[in-house]
Structure formats: structure tokens, C-alpha cells
Design a protein around this motif. Structure first.
Motif, mmCIF file in Angstrom:
data_model
loop_
_atom_site.group_PDB
_atom_site.id
_atom_site.type_symbol
_atom_site.label_atom_id
_atom_site.label_comp_id
_atom_site.label_asym_id
_atom_site.label_seq_id
_atom_site.Cartn_x
_atom_site.Cartn_y
_atom_site.Cartn_z
ATOM 1 N N ASP A 24 -10.328 8.696 -5.417
ATOM 2 C CA ASP A 24 -10.166 8.362 -3.993
ATOM 3 C C ASP A 24 -9.298 7.125 -3.763
ATOM 4 O O ASP A 24 -9.458 6.433 -2.750
ATOM 5 C CB ASP A 24 -11.520 8.175 -3.313
ATOM 6 C CG ASP A 24 -12.331 9.460 -3.291
ATOM 7 O OD1 ASP A 24 -11.787 10.484 -2.842
ATOM 8 O OD2 ASP A 24 -13.493 9.442 -3.741
ATOM 9 N N ALA A 25 -8.392 6.857 -4.683
ATOM 10 C CA ALA A 25 -7.505 5.702 -4.501
ATOM 11 C C ALA A 25 -6.668 5.885 -3.242
ATOM 12 O O ALA A 25 -6.168 6.967 -2.952
ATOM 13 C CB ALA A 25 -6.590 5.542 -5.708
ATOM 14 N N GLU A 26 -6.518 4.804 -2.481
ATOM 15 C CA GLU A 26 -5.689 4.848 -1.281
ATOM 16 C C GLU A 26 -4.230 5.034 -1.675
ATOM 17 O O GLU A 26 -3.725 4.316 -2.538
ATOM 18 C CB GLU A 26 -5.842 3.554 -0.488
ATOM 19 C CG GLU A 26 -7.114 3.469 0.331
ATOM 20 C CD GLU A 26 -7.133 4.456 1.481
ATOM 21 O OE1 GLU A 26 -6.098 4.607 2.172
ATOM 22 O OE2 GLU A 26 -8.177 5.107 1.670
ATOM 23 N N PRO A 27 -3.532 5.972 -1.040
ATOM 24 C CA PRO A 27 -2.106 6.148 -1.371
ATOM 25 C C PRO A 27 -1.286 4.965 -0.890
ATOM 26 O O PRO A 27 -1.559 4.383 0.157
ATOM 27 C CB PRO A 27 -1.728 7.438 -0.631
ATOM 28 C CG PRO A 27 -2.708 7.540 0.496
ATOM 29 C CD PRO A 27 -3.984 6.931 -0.018
ATOM 30 N N TRP A 28 -0.272 4.630 -1.687
ATOM 31 C CA TRP A 28 0.612 3.507 -1.334
ATOM 32 C C TRP A 28 1.497 3.865 -0.150
ATOM 33 O O TRP A 28 2.011 4.980 -0.049
ATOM 34 C CB TRP A 28 1.490 3.155 -2.531
ATOM 35 C CG TRP A 28 2.553 2.154 -2.202
ATOM 36 C CD1 TRP A 28 2.451 0.802 -2.232
ATOM 37 C CD2 TRP A 28 3.896 2.443 -1.772
ATOM 38 N NE1 TRP A 28 3.635 0.225 -1.847
ATOM 39 C CE2 TRP A 28 4.544 1.207 -1.554
ATOM 40 C CE3 TRP A 28 4.606 3.621 -1.544
ATOM 41 C CZ2 TRP A 28 5.861 1.117 -1.140
ATOM 42 C CZ3 TRP A 28 5.922 3.537 -1.111
ATOM 43 C CH2 TRP A 28 6.535 2.293 -0.920
ATOM 44 N N THR A 29 1.654 2.913 0.770
ATOM 45 C CA THR A 29 2.676 3.006 1.813
ATOM 46 C C THR A 29 3.400 1.665 1.856
ATOM 47 O O THR A 29 2.850 0.641 1.454
ATOM 48 C CB THR A 29 2.071 3.315 3.196
ATOM 49 O OG1 THR A 29 1.063 2.340 3.504
ATOM 50 C CG2 THR A 29 1.451 4.703 3.222
ATOM 51 N N PRO A 30 4.647 1.630 2.331
ATOM 52 C CA PRO A 30 5.441 0.397 2.296
ATOM 53 C C PRO A 30 4.782 -0.759 3.048
ATOM 54 O O PRO A 30 4.100 -0.564 4.059
ATOM 55 C CB PRO A 30 6.758 0.799 2.972
ATOM 56 C CG PRO A 30 6.836 2.269 2.794
ATOM 57 C CD PRO A 30 5.430 2.766 2.848
ATOM 58 N N GLU A 31 5.008 -1.936 2.528
ATOM 59 C CA GLU A 31 4.465 -3.142 3.115
ATOM 60 C C GLU A 31 5.313 -3.607 4.298
ATOM 61 O O GLU A 31 6.474 -3.255 4.436
ATOM 62 C CB GLU A 31 4.416 -4.278 2.070
ATOM 63 C CG GLU A 31 3.639 -3.950 0.806
ATOM 64 C CD GLU A 31 4.501 -3.337 -0.284
ATOM 65 O OE1 GLU A 31 5.670 -3.016 -0.003
ATOM 66 O OE2 GLU A 31 4.000 -3.174 -1.410
ATOM 67 N N VAL A 32 4.722 -4.392 5.154
ATOM 68 C CA VAL A 32 5.362 -5.154 6.228
ATOM 69 C C VAL A 32 5.724 -4.291 7.441
ATOM 70 O O VAL A 32 5.395 -4.629 8.561
ATOM 71 C CB VAL A 32 6.599 -5.952 5.729
ATOM 72 C CG1 VAL A 32 7.233 -6.738 6.880
ATOM 73 C CG2 VAL A 32 6.194 -6.909 4.620
ATOM 74 N N VAL A 33 6.415 -3.155 7.247
ATOM 75 C CA VAL A 33 6.846 -2.371 8.396
ATOM 76 C C VAL A 33 5.628 -1.734 9.071
ATOM 77 O O VAL A 33 4.582 -1.519 8.452
ATOM 78 C CB VAL A 33 7.860 -1.275 8.006
ATOM 79 C CG1 VAL A 33 9.103 -1.890 7.411
ATOM 80 C CG2 VAL A 33 7.247 -0.278 7.036
ATOM 81 N N GLU A 34 5.763 -1.429 10.369
ATOM 82 C CA GLU A 34 4.692 -0.784 11.123
ATOM 83 C C GLU A 34 4.343 0.569 10.506
ATOM 84 O O GLU A 34 5.202 1.269 9.978
ATOM 85 C CB GLU A 34 5.121 -0.566 12.576
ATOM 86 C CG GLU A 34 5.390 -1.838 13.354
ATOM 87 C CD GLU A 34 4.125 -2.591 13.693
ATOM 88 O OE1 GLU A 34 3.041 -1.968 13.714
ATOM 89 O OE2 GLU A 34 4.205 -3.819 13.923
ATOM 90 N N ARG A 35 3.079 0.953 10.598
ATOM 91 C CA ARG A 35 2.679 2.266 10.059
ATOM 92 C C ARG A 35 3.353 3.393 10.830
ATOM 93 O O ARG A 35 3.751 4.393 10.242
ATOM 94 C CB ARG A 35 1.151 2.407 10.103
ATOM 95 C CG ARG A 35 0.453 1.582 9.031
ATOM 96 C CD ARG A 35 -1.051 1.647 9.189
ATOM 97 N NE ARG A 35 -1.596 2.974 8.958
ATOM 98 C CZ ARG A 35 -1.833 3.518 7.760
ATOM 99 N NH1 ARG A 35 -1.516 2.844 6.665
ATOM 100 N NH2 ARG A 35 -2.365 4.725 7.639
ATOM 101 N N GLU A 36 3.448 3.268 12.125
ATOM 102 C CA GLU A 36 4.122 4.258 12.953
ATOM 103 C C GLU A 36 4.812 3.546 14.110
ATOM 104 O O GLU A 36 4.294 2.554 14.619
ATOM 105 C CB GLU A 36 3.131 5.284 13.521
ATOM 106 C CG GLU A 36 2.427 6.130 12.486
ATOM 107 C CD GLU A 36 1.395 7.062 13.112
ATOM 108 O OE1 GLU A 36 1.748 8.212 13.431
ATOM 109 O OE2 GLU A 36 0.242 6.616 13.279
ATOM 110 N N TYR A 37 5.939 4.065 14.511
ATOM 111 C CA TYR A 37 6.640 3.576 15.701
ATOM 112 C C TYR A 37 6.501 4.599 16.831
ATOM 113 O O TYR A 37 5.870 4.337 17.849
ATOM 114 C CB TYR A 37 8.113 3.307 15.395
ATOM 115 C CG TYR A 37 8.333 2.114 14.501
ATOM 116 C CD1 TYR A 37 8.373 0.816 15.018
ATOM 117 C CD2 TYR A 37 8.486 2.276 13.119
ATOM 118 C CE1 TYR A 37 8.570 -0.283 14.192
ATOM 119 C CE2 TYR A 37 8.688 1.188 12.291
ATOM 120 C CZ TYR A 37 8.725 -0.092 12.834
ATOM 121 O OH TYR A 37 8.924 -1.169 12.004
#
Length: 447
Positions: A24-37
């Protein structure tokens, strides 16, 4: 107290798998930028039907390699052709171990006769830097970590903005006032915007037309605002961290394969050199596919589709092993199109599951027989379901073949790899990789 090494972590955990296995490891997403625009669905649609702006400035590591032996150290430890590598060109750099398994890949740009920039997750950078020191190469390094790991915070050295989609060329021309110079795929050209000079790299991520603009951070805000202003009448959409992770599923690039460095006795000193709290010690493994042997997770560059990048005309670490593997039994890279009804039932509990992202290694079966393993799965809204980049046995790689994906989280050591854990199955159909037709045809020929 000394900083613990990767080998220290393996010793304490008892094995590489014990160290890395995290159900159940959380998948990586890029740092700093907003999750959604605009919302991940609209953001995915933008690079299919309109134009999208992606901010790549914060999540990659950059390492500059410069000195009389810069080319030699890279060629000695990578499969690529350095005899044909122009200044201003970029290549997917592919280092392998002596056994011919990939360490990981990165984007290598040649900035001068004896100067290169290697970008991506830092596993390839670690490999090159270690072997340069060990081999006594006359070369120096300068590194800029990602924004999440930059010592003392601060700003990146470079901005990276990617423009992609059918309207990319129109947006770029509106921004600069003129068309960009004609540039080959994965080559760059200098550009100037209101007196600010940087580079435009011909590039795309999901098989669509695209450019990557790279330059000094002092110009970042100005360039970003210029793209937003010029793109407004074209419906430009910024892409957030969720959607950003998904173009690779369409374009056939498998991110972050397991570095094949955990078991070879000859790499003991290398594992002692690597920090435990780095990519090699902290990138988790999970999913319904489980093996106690870390070598079962190693991959060949041939399996990843990098065979055309291998230049046997020079000597490099792993050359003999790759020559032997070239005609051997290898898995094929394919795209699995998951049955949308099963996706709703298994992942969504009967409803639309929304955004799905998984780097888990899920079992792929024919009947009850293991025939492959997923490498990355993600919702692709324009397709209407989840796609999975997958390595599969050659006899099951024919487009149209029906298989099933076992969706679940194996608990790890203590439970047999083949144990029936009652995980649900998702029907899937084999399709080519890259899935995107442009990426599979024009895009690949240009590369």
C-alpha cells in the motif's frame, strides 16, 4: 554518527526485499507543483486535443559532468553511442551492470565538447559519479538536487517548462513572435524571449508535438507568465502533479525500474557508498506480484525497449552480458488496457474510481499462470479506462491477447508468492507499447 548506507539498511532489514517491500505504498507524484489545476481529466485532455504546460523544474536531479574524461566515463558505463552525439543533442542514457541489467535511465544532454548534463532520478548520477572516482577519471561534478531534497531549500538552478499538444507549435510561435528554428527530435536550439536567452529542446511526453524550454532560474517567472499570457486564447491548461505522472503510460516509458545493484558481491562497496535515505533505499516495492529474490525485479534494457540505443561498437560495463541476452528469452513491453467495467467494480467499488495511479508490480496471469508483471498503471481519461505498462512473456505479447491483472497487495515475506489471497482479477487486453499511435510511429522514427 555516520550516515547509514544502503548496505547498512539491507543488513539491518535482513534482505533487499525486506528493506524495500511496503504494501500500500503511496505512489510518487512531483513535488512543489499543485496536484491539480483544471482537474486531472481536463489536464490529460489538453495534451491530446489542445495545448498543455507542464512544470518540470522541481522534481528532477541535475548533475553536470565536465572535464577531459567526461565522454569516456559516460561511454565506459553506458550503452549509448557517443561517436554520434552532437553538442545540443540529448539522449536517453542507459547504464547497466556487468550482468546487463539496467541501473536506471536518465536524460543526458551534451552542452559542450567535454560537458554534459544528466537529469532524472539520481540513481544514474550516483552510478556515474561513483565509477568516475573509483576509476580515477579526470572529471568534475556539480549537482542540483530536486526541490524536495535541496540542502537548505533555495531555488533550482534551472527552470524546465514543457509545452505539448496539437497546438504546441502555435503557442510557441505566439509567445516568441516567430516560429522556432527547425530542430530535430531530442536536439535543442538557443532561443531568446525579450532579451532572455535559454534553450528549446524538441521533445514530447505522450507522443504529441512538444518542446521543453530550459534556462536559468532567474528567468523562470517571466517565461512562465509569457506562456500563460500567449496561451490564454488557445485554452492553455497547466498540468498538475497527478496528470503529470500519466503521459509515460501512453508513451511507453517505464519510470524508475529497480536498480540492479542489491545482490552482486562486486557492488558491495557501491552499496556502502550509497546513502540509505536515497532513491535506492527508499523507492518502495509493492503489489500482488511478490518474490523474496530481488533479482526477480531486475530488468534488461531490451525489455524496456532500449535495444536500439545499445551501441556495441564500444566497450562498456555489461557489454558481454547484453550480447548474450540479445537473442535470449526476454519479456516484451506491452500496454494492458484494463476492462472498464472491472476497473469500476474492483478499484471503484462499483463506481467510477476517479484518478488511479500505481507503480505496484501486479501479477498478470493467463488462467492462473503468471505470464507478466505491471510496471505502472494509471487512469487515462481520453481512453476511458486504466492503462498499464507491462512486461510480459513473448508468447502472450500479441495485440488482442486476453489476460487478467491480479489487483491487490501481497503482505511480503512469510506468505508464499503463489498463495491464493483472494485478490480480485481485472480482465485486460494486450495492446502495443507505446499505446499512443503517434508515439509508436512518427515519434519513435524521429528519435
Amino acid at each position: 554518527m555516520p550516515t547509514p548506507s544502503l548496505q547498512d539498511g539491507i543488513n539491518q532489514a535482513g534482505s533487499p526485499i525486506n528493506l524495500l517491500w511496503q504494501p500500500d505504498a503511496e505512489p510518487w507524484t512531483p513535488e512543489v507543483v499543485e496536484r491539480e489545476y483544471a482537474g486531472w481529466r481536463q489536464e490529460q485532455a489538453a495534451w491530446h486535443d489542445g495545448v498543455a504546460l507542464l512544470n518540470l523544474s522541481h522534481h528532477m536531479y541535475d548533475m553536470w559532468i565536465e572535464g577531459p574524461d567526461a565522454t569516456r566515463v559516460l561511454a565506459d558505463h553506458g550503452v549509448n553511442n557517443f561517436e554520434k552525439f552532437a553538442i545540443g543533442q540529448a539522449k536517453q542514457y542507459v547504464p547497466v551492470t556487468r550482468h546487463g541489467h539496467i541501473v536506471t535511465d536518465g536524460i543526458l544532454a551534451r552542452e559542450g565538447e567535454n560537458k554534459y548534463l544528466l537529469s532524472g532520478i539520481p540513481a544514474a548520477q550516483h552510478w556515474v559519479q561513483y565509477h568516475a572516482a573509483k576509476g580515477g577519471y579526470d572529471v568534475g561534478f556539480a549537482t542540483d538536487a530536486s526541490s524536495a531534497f535541496r540542502p537548505g531549500g533555495g531555488t533550482p538552478r534551472l527552470f524546465r517548462y514543457q509545452i505539448q499538444g496539437p497546438l504546441a507549435a502555435e503557442l510557441v510561435e505566439k509567445t516568441f513572435g516567430v516560429p522556432l528554428p527547425e530542430t530535430k527530435f531530442f536536439h535543442s536550439a538557443p532561443v531568446t524571449l525579450d532579451g532572455r536567452t535559454f534553450h528549446a529542446l524538441r521533445h514530447g511526453m505522450a507522443g504529441q508535438a512538444g518542446f521543453e524550454f530550459i534556462g536559468p532560474w532567474e528567468h523562470a517567472a517571466y517565461v512562465h507568465e509569457a506562456f500563460l499570457k500567449a496561451g490564454e486564447p488557445l485554452g492553455l491548461i497547466q498540468v498538475g502533479a497527478l496528470a503529470y505522472t500519466t503521459p509515460s503510460v501512453e508513451s511507453g516509458w517505464i519510470p524508475s525500474p529497480v536498480p540492479a545493484i542489491y545482490s552482486d558481491p562486486d557492488l558491495l562497496e557501491y552499496r556502502k557508498y550509497l546513502p540509505l535515505f536515497g532513491i535506492e533505499g527508499k523507492r518502495p516495492l509493492n503489489g500482488s506480484y511478490f518474490s523474496a529474490d530481488i533479482e526477480d525485479y531486475y530488468v534488461s534494457p531490451f525489455e524496456l525497449g532500449y535495444g536500439k540505443l545499445i551501441h556495441f561498437g564500444h566497450d562498456f560495463v555489461g557489454r558481454d552480458a547484453l550480447l548474450k541476452a540479445k537473442n535470449g528469452p526476454l519479456r516484451n513491453k506491452v500496454t494492458l488496457v484494463l476492462n472498464p467495467d472491472d476497473v469500476r467494480t474492483v478499484i471503484g467499488g462499483g463506481e467510477d474510481p476517479g484518478f488511479v495511479l500505481s507503480y505496484a508490480r501486479h501479477r498478470v496471469e493467463n488462467g492462473s499462470v503468471l505470464v507478466g508483471v505491471t510496471m505502472q498503471s494509471a487512469s487515462i481519461d481520453p481512453v476511458g479506462t486504466v492503462l498499464a505498462q507491462t512486461l510480459i512473456d513473448a508468447e502472450h505479447a500479441v495485440p488482442g491477447t486476453e489476460v487478467t491483472v491480479v489487483w491487490g497487495e501481497h503482505p511480503g515475506l512469510g506468505t508464499g508468492p503463489e498463495a491464493d489471497l483472494g485478490f480480485p482479477r481485472i480482465r485486460a487486453t494486450v495492446q502495443p507499447s507505446p499505446f499512443n499511435e503517434h508515439a509508436r510511429t512518427l515519434y519513435r522514427r524521429e528519435h
